[in-house]
Design an enzyme around this catalytic site. Structure first.
Site, mmCIF file in Angstrom:
data_model
loop_
_atom_site.group_PDB
_atom_site.id
_atom_site.type_symbol
_atom_site.label_atom_id
_atom_site.label_comp_id
_atom_site.label_asym_id
_atom_site.label_seq_id
_atom_site.Cartn_x
_atom_site.Cartn_y
_atom_site.Cartn_z
ATOM 1 N N ALA A 1 75.256 20.824 -6.231
ATOM 2 C CA ALA A 1 75.240 21.872 -7.247
ATOM 3 C C ALA A 1 76.105 23.019 -6.776
ATOM 4 C CB ALA A 1 73.812 22.350 -7.520
ATOM 5 N N GLY B 1 76.842 27.369 -7.391
ATOM 6 C CA GLY B 1 76.265 28.617 -7.872
ATOM 7 C C GLY B 1 77.133 29.792 -7.498
ATOM 8 N N THR B 2 76.564 30.979 -7.630
ATOM 9 C CA THR B 2 77.326 32.184 -7.310
ATOM 10 C C THR B 2 77.615 32.293 -5.821
ATOM 11 O OG1 THR B 2 75.239 33.412 -7.173
ATOM 12 C CG2 THR B 2 76.380 33.418 -9.290
ATOM 13 N N GLY C 1 78.150 29.655 -3.728
ATOM 14 C CA GLY C 1 79.039 28.602 -3.251
ATOM 15 C C GLY C 1 78.582 27.250 -3.744
ATOM 16 N N LYS D 1 75.080 23.764 2.893
ATOM 17 C CA LYS D 1 75.295 24.893 1.990
ATOM 18 C C LYS D 1 76.507 25.675 2.469
ATOM 19 C CE LYS D 1 72.815 28.753 -0.164
ATOM 20 N NZ LYS D 1 71.524 29.469 -0.241
ATOM 21 N N ASP E 1 63.198 35.169 -5.513
ATOM 22 C CA ASP E 1 64.004 34.301 -6.385
ATOM 23 C C ASP E 1 63.327 32.944 -6.563
ATOM 24 O OD1 ASP E 1 66.066 33.704 -8.073
ATOM 25 O OD2 ASP E 1 67.446 33.061 -6.501
#
Length: 555
Positions: A82, A84-85, A87, A183, A286
């Site tokens: 996936a 995202g903002t 990376g 990540k 979050d």
């Protein structure tokens, strides 16, 4: 009789009152010391200059770059999971190097044959010699029993005895492949490398610091960290599923409720992980289905600590560091009303929203987010607050005593009065358990002071008075399997990292070597002096060239 004063005086006698034998020994020692310092300056041994290469920055950096192991040298990237903002997250597995031997033994068909070793360099006592003899005897018996002759290692039963079985049966099973999640944090903007390196992001620093300290079975485990080409790569244990994927599986193409036993197991493990965070003074900030992982053996793990923060002995307020926290659909009402300081209750509100989404298979408060304007001013989320009021009703001073203290309290007065519809929503979504509805009310309480905490939520009747006990495996009792996580193999931009890193390492090594040769292998201090001398020569040369023009002007 003991006299402490006399003992103190005897201990600190002057030099001339001490026995002559002691003085003679001191004179002999001083003579030997002087004899050994012949050729030294003022009786001191001369300082030995270390090798200049030790103090040279260029070769040192090149040597460190050659010794550094790249993330692609250790892991084989399968594809990205996936984006995202922050990376991208990639799925990977460990690289298998069959040509090298391990420190404990040689590699046999991808596995290490470990034989007890004895260090012959250590002094051997009688017990250690007996231990070595027993070890050697054990080794000989092992080789004899397995039918192994010197110089030949057998790994099948066929080689041991011809009467055993004609079909080969391997003794050592091949280990299962272990997958990891890498990540990679962003360092480039819109595909163009930044001209100026701004350093590691605050989110990456927090996540690295917290993941190295926190250890719980319901938190994703950090394996290791790579810093390569000014980019941070964090390697985690891999989880095959997440709650967002599970909810999507049950809601498409048609709705099929998640089994109540599975929901109870998910909620208990999730609350246990949140309780561990809060007991260690950490806010997640979050929590959402996409950040709740589920391993292949049914263990729930909380991930993505990029917005997490310690709330004990803070140097500044929570609002000062991050003005916008928590994804909009899971944001607590006190945050929507502009709270400058908040408590761990914001995480429990998010847990309540996740609980409702597991029951209804869609977000319970699905509002539209108002974006930041050109001045980066935080807007008031009108639509999101309206979605909450429509389900939970309009709060008042009796429900929420400190409601008027919030900066955006006047916004609530602009809405019409709504009544509480949570029970209606719960039954329309297919909920039947009264204890589940009670826990949902406690988690979605308007007042953060009255909102239940994670520790007490684990003791709720929803978990303690159920006919079926809570299972540690969320998949227990299921007759079907969830599909594996989708992996994108056509966009592995991380694969370009290896060639670029290798080229940059070689180029930096050549540049550093050329610079060192040009300076004659000078150390740091001598290089600074050489640079200063060159600068002084340049200045004097400029002054000499300017001198004739000045004379002409005078004429």
């Amino acid at each position: 009789m003991y006299n402490g004063k006399d003992r103190a005086q005897n201990s600190y006698q002057p030099m001339y009152q001490r026995p002559m034998q002691v003085q003679g020994q001191q004179q002999a020692q001083s003579f030997v010391g002087k004899k050994n310092t012949i050729g030294s300056v003022h009786g001191k041994a001369p300082m030995l200059m270390a090798n200049n290469d030790v103090f040279t920055i260029g070769p040192y950096r090149a040597r460190k770059d050659r010794m550094r192991v790249s993330v692609l040298e250790k892991y084989e990237v399968i594809g990205y999971i996936a984006a995202g903002t922050y990376g991208k997250v990639y799925k990977a597995k460990r690289q298998i190097n069959s040509g090298t031997n391990s420190a404990n033994g040689s590699s046999l068909n991808g596995t290490n044959a470990k034989i007890p070793q004895f260090d012959s360099t250590q002094p051997k006592s009688s017990s250690s010699m007996d231990m070595q003899a027993n070890t050697n005897a054990l080794r000989r018996n092992l080789l004899k029993d397995e039918g192994v002759t010197p110089g030949r290692i057998r790994t099948t039963r066929e080689d041991v005895s011809p009467h055993y079985n004609s079909q080969k049966q391997t003794l050592i099973k091949k280990p299962l492949t272990v997958f990891y999640a890498i990540k990679k944090f962003k360092t480039e903007k819109d595909g163009v490398e930044q001209l100026h390196y701004t350093g590691i992001s605050q989110s990456a620093c927090r996540e690295m610091a917290l993941c190295r300290e926190l250890h719980n079975k319901h938190l994703t485990t950090l394996v290791e960290i790579f810093l390569e080409r000014k980019c941070v790569h964090m390697v985690y244990e891999y989880a095959e599923h997440d709650l967002l994927q599970i909810i999507h599986f049950h809601s498409h193409p048609e709705k099929r409720m998640i089994p109540p036993r599975m929901v109870r197991s998910i909620m208990w493990q999730l609350l246990d992980g949140v309780s561990y965070l809060h007991q260690n003074w950490v806010l997640h900030r979050d929590l959402k289905p996409a950040n709740i992982m589920v391993t292949i053996d049914g263990c729930v793990k909380i991930g993505d600590l990029g917005l997490a923060r310690k709330f004990h002995n803070m140097l500044q307020t929570l609002y000062t560091g991050d003005k916008v926290v928590v994804t909009i659909w899971y944001r607590a009402p006190e945050l929507l009303l502009g709270a400058r300081h908040y408590t761990p209750a914001v995480d429990l509100w998010s847990v309540g929203c996740i609980f409702a989404e597991l029951i209804g298979l869609q977000p319970i408060f699905k509002g539209e987010e108002a974006k930041l304007d050109s001045k980066k001013t935080v807007p008031f989320q009108v639509n999101q607050l309206q979605r909450i009021l429509e389900v939970l009703g309009t709060p008042d001073q009796k429900i929420w005593p400190y409601l008027e203290k919030y900066p955006e309290y006047d916004q609530i007065t602009k809405f019409p009065k709504y009544r509480d519809n949570l029970a209606t929503w719960y039954h329309s979504a297919g909920g039947r358990d009264k204890h589940a509805l009670s826990l949902l009310y406690h988690l979605l309480n308007y007042d953060p002071i009255k909102r239940i905490d994670a520790f007490n939520a684990l003791e709720h009747k929803y978990f303690t008075e159920s006919d079926i006990p809570v299972s540690e495996n969320v998949f227990e009792g299921l007759t079907y399997k969830y599909p594996a996580r989708r992996i994108h193999t056509n966009d592995n931009d991380i694969m370009n990292l290896g060639s670029r890193t290798k080229n940059n390492t070689q180029a930096s090594g050549i540049t550093a070597g050329a610079a060192a040769n040009a300076l004659g292998g000078l150390g740091v201090n001598r290089r600074i002096l050489a640079a200063a001398a060159a600068a002084a020569a340049a200045v004097s040369g400029n002054n000499a060239s300017d001198e004739p023009s000045r004379k002409k002007n005078r004429r």
